[in-house]
Design an enzyme around this catalytic site. Sequence first.
Site, PDB file in Angstrom:
ATOM      1  N   ASP A 109      49.631 -18.437  24.471  1.00 12.83           N
ATOM      2  CA  ASP A 109      48.354 -19.107  24.723  1.00 12.83           C
ATOM      3  C   ASP A 109      47.504 -19.217  23.450  1.00 12.83           C
ATOM      4  OD1 ASP A 109      48.322 -16.259  24.893  1.00 12.83           O
ATOM      5  OD2 ASP A 109      46.291 -16.307  25.680  1.00 12.83           O
ATOM      6  N   TYR A 132      48.253 -15.452  13.764  1.00 11.84           N
ATOM      7  CA  TYR A 132      49.321 -15.299  14.764  1.00 11.84           C
ATOM      8  C   TYR A 132      49.531 -16.615  15.518  1.00 11.84           C
ATOM      9  CZ  TYR A 132      51.423 -13.807  19.240  1.00 11.84           C
ATOM     10  OH  TYR A 132      52.208 -13.697  20.364  1.00 11.84           O
ATOM     11  N   LYS A 136      52.872 -18.955  15.472  1.00 11.56           N
ATOM     12  CA  LYS A 136      53.634 -19.222  16.695  1.00 11.56           C
ATOM     13  C   LYS A 136      53.697 -20.732  16.972  1.00 11.56           C
ATOM     14  CE  LYS A 136      55.052 -16.642  19.435  1.00 11.56           C
ATOM     15  NZ  LYS A 136      56.400 -16.017  19.585  1.00 11.56           N
ATOM     16  N   TRP A 155      48.937 -12.549  27.897  1.00  8.66           N
ATOM     17  CA  TRP A 155      48.563 -11.214  28.385  1.00  8.66           C
ATOM     18  C   TRP A 155      49.747 -10.465  29.028  1.00  8.66           C
ATOM     19  CZ3 TRP A 155      43.034 -10.888  30.888  1.00  8.66           C
ATOM     20  CH2 TRP A 155      42.109 -11.561  30.091  1.00  8.66           C
TER      21      TRP A 155
HETATM   22  N1  LIG Z   1      52.427  -9.345  24.413  1.00 10.75           N
HETATM   23  C1  LIG Z   1      51.704 -10.392  24.786  1.00 10.75           C
HETATM   24  O1  LIG Z   1      50.600 -10.240  25.345  1.00 10.75           O
HETATM   25  C2  LIG Z   1      52.210 -11.790  24.560  1.00 10.75           C
HETATM   26  C3  LIG Z   1      51.403 -12.869  24.965  1.00 10.75           C
HETATM   27  C4  LIG Z   1      51.879 -14.170  24.763  1.00 10.75           C
HETATM   28  C5  LIG Z   1      53.109 -14.373  24.189  1.00 10.75           C
HETATM   29  N2  LIG Z   1      53.860 -13.307  23.788  1.00 10.75           N
HETATM   30  C6  LIG Z   1      55.144 -13.573  23.178  1.00 10.75           C
HETATM   31  O2  LIG Z   1      56.136 -12.968  23.987  1.00 10.75           O
HETATM   32  C7  LIG Z   1      57.265 -12.597  23.186  1.00 10.75           C
HETATM   33  C8  LIG Z   1      57.653 -11.158  23.479  1.00 10.75           C
HETATM   34  O3  LIG Z   1      56.563 -10.329  23.128  1.00 10.75           O
HETATM   35  P1  LIG Z   1      56.498  -8.789  23.532  1.00 10.75           P
HETATM   36  O4  LIG Z   1      55.216  -8.592  24.226  1.00 10.75           O
HETATM   37  O5  LIG Z   1      57.763  -8.360  24.196  1.00 10.75           O
HETATM   38  O6  LIG Z   1      56.394  -8.147  22.089  1.00 10.75           O
HETATM   39  P2  LIG Z   1      56.969  -6.751  21.531  1.00 10.75           P
HETATM   40  O7  LIG Z   1      57.013  -5.738  22.598  1.00 10.75           O
HETATM   41  O8  LIG Z   1      56.178  -6.505  20.295  1.00 10.75           O
HETATM   42  O9  LIG Z   1      58.456  -7.137  21.133  1.00 10.75           O
HETATM   43  C9  LIG Z   1      58.768  -7.929  20.027  1.00 10.75           C
HETATM   44  C10 LIG Z   1      60.066  -7.445  19.475  1.00 10.75           C
HETATM   45  O10 LIG Z   1      60.436  -8.293  18.376  1.00 10.75           O
HETATM   46  C11 LIG Z   1      61.045  -7.457  17.398  1.00 10.75           C
HETATM   47  N3  LIG Z   1      61.026  -8.087  16.081  1.00 10.75           N
HETATM   48  C12 LIG Z   1      59.997  -8.207  15.217  1.00 10.75           C
HETATM   49  N4  LIG Z   1      60.403  -8.842  14.105  1.00 10.75           N
HETATM   50  C13 LIG Z   1      61.723  -9.113  14.264  1.00 10.75           C
HETATM   51  C14 LIG Z   1      62.709  -9.748  13.475  1.00 10.75           C
HETATM   52  N5  LIG Z   1      62.423 -10.229  12.250  1.00 10.75           N
HETATM   53  N6  LIG Z   1      63.956  -9.859  13.951  1.00 10.75           N
HETATM   54  C15 LIG Z   1      64.275  -9.372  15.184  1.00 10.75           C
HETATM   55  N7  LIG Z   1      63.385  -8.747  15.973  1.00 10.75           N
HETATM   56  C16 LIG Z   1      62.119  -8.628  15.519  1.00 10.75           C
HETATM   57  C17 LIG Z   1      60.233  -6.186  17.436  1.00 10.75           C
HETATM   58  O11 LIG Z   1      60.968  -5.159  16.841  1.00 10.75           O
HETATM   59  P3  LIG Z   1      60.222  -4.007  15.982  1.00 10.75           P
HETATM   60  O12 LIG Z   1      59.567  -3.140  16.999  1.00 10.75           O
HETATM   61  O13 LIG Z   1      61.357  -3.388  15.241  1.00 10.75           O
HETATM   62  O14 LIG Z   1      59.227  -4.713  15.105  1.00 10.75           O
HETATM   63  C18 LIG Z   1      60.013  -6.000  18.939  1.00 10.75           C
HETATM   64  O15 LIG Z   1      61.059  -5.240  19.511  1.00 10.75           O
HETATM   65  C19 LIG Z   1      56.864 -12.894  21.743  1.00 10.75           C
HETATM   66  O16 LIG Z   1      57.351 -14.155  21.373  1.00 10.75           O
HETATM   67  C20 LIG Z   1      55.348 -12.958  21.804  1.00 10.75           C
HETATM   68  O17 LIG Z   1      54.819 -13.775  20.777  1.00 10.75           O
HETATM   69  C21 LIG Z   1      53.448 -12.022  23.977  1.00 10.75           C
END
Ligand SMILES: NC(=O)c1ccc[n+]([C@@H]2O[C@H](COP(=O)([O-])OP(=O)(O)OC[C@H]3O[C@@H](n4cnc5c(N)ncnc54)[C@H](OP(=O)(O)O)[C@@H]3O)[C@@H](O)[C@H]2O)c1
Length: 291
Positions: A109, A132, A136, A155
């Site tokens: 978002d 960020y 994205k 979220w």
């Molecule tokens: N969390 C939210 O509220 C939210 C909201 C909207 C969209 N999103 C999107 O949803 C998706 C999943 O997010 P999430 O909440 O699951 O985030 P997360 O828990 O931070 O997981 C992201 C993962 O990506 C890994 N990563 C980072 N850099 C990397 C690289 N160069 N190569 C391979 N892996 C890598 C991280 O590993 P390390 O721990 O080793 O860094 C982590 O395990 C993302 O695309 C995020 O932008 C999230």
Amino acid sequence: MTRGTGGVPKAVVLGAAGQLGREVASELRRRGAEVLAADRSRADLRDTGGTAELAAAFGAGAVYNCAAYTDVDGCESDMDQAMEVNGRAPGRLAAALPSDCRMIHVSTDYVFDGLGRRPYREGDPTSPRTAYGRSKLHGEPGVLDAGGLVVRTSWVFGPEGRNFVSAIASRIGEGAPARVVSDQVGCPTYAPYLARALVDLACVGASGIVHYCNAPATSWHGFALAIADALGLSVPIAPIPSSELTRPAVRPAYSVLDTSRFETLVSRGIEPWRPGLDDYFERLRQGKAES
Ligand SMILES: NC(=O)c1ccc[n+]([C@@H]2O[C@H](COP(=O)([O-])OP(=O)(O)OC[C@H]3O[C@@H](n4cnc5c(N)ncnc54)[C@H](OP(=O)(O)O)[C@@H]3O)[C@@H](O)[C@H]2O)c1
């Protein structure tokens, strides 16, 4: 390309140690698909060649990209890394995958400016206000050009991650009063529901951009009250304006996503987040009981 018993193609999940990646891998397995769940040490998103080879050698029909540089404030001071991981690598990888392997990519978002007054549709103008969000947004066109799917969400909270729910639960669990912003509105999204949505979209062959989140919209303060309620705690949680919290990255005031396209594509409505919150705490309780 081989398919599981439910017709779900073999898949590679990137970012498999993250809160969403874990759920996508288990959702795929639950549906009978063979899964290669790759954390960063197994597949670094920036290593396009190595990751594409891994997917080809596994015979994957889909790559779910749940890997991202998700430290929103960290991105402000490390734009190079944010652009490489979130901005350039996804499109490069999507283009390098075998022709029978599609990328299912997760976006955010934060691509919008947060000044809207009605839920954002997929075609609405984007105007990210954070590093960020810019990184994205930069990552989306390359995935789309390669025939991939981009799913924007908001979220996200999952039982195996650090997120708003874990932060509030740990604060109020200690009996400490909390102050939470009440002038930012969005839609919490439970990671297991999002995982199901991603696999459903892949199974119907959706392409382009799709918005998915849970309902209804609330403020962070409203969400914190629901967390306290789910835990059966009555700790004071005071509403505060965003102006009382200074952070490197500005948070969107309004980031509700319109999910009509998702609902049409998969022929079902979106889930309410509240049962997800109950499931979240139930899974934590079960995890503790088993350990
Ligand atoms: N969390 C939210 O509220 C939210 C909201 C909207 C969209 N999103 C999107 O949803 C998706 C999943 O997010 P999430 O909440 O699951 O985030 P997360 O828990 O931070 O997981 C992201 C993962 O990506 C890994 N990563 C980072 N850099 C990397 C690289 N160069 N190569 C391979 N892996 C890598 C991280 O590993 P390390 O721990 O080793 O860094 C982590 O395990 C993302 O695309 C995020 O932008 C999230």
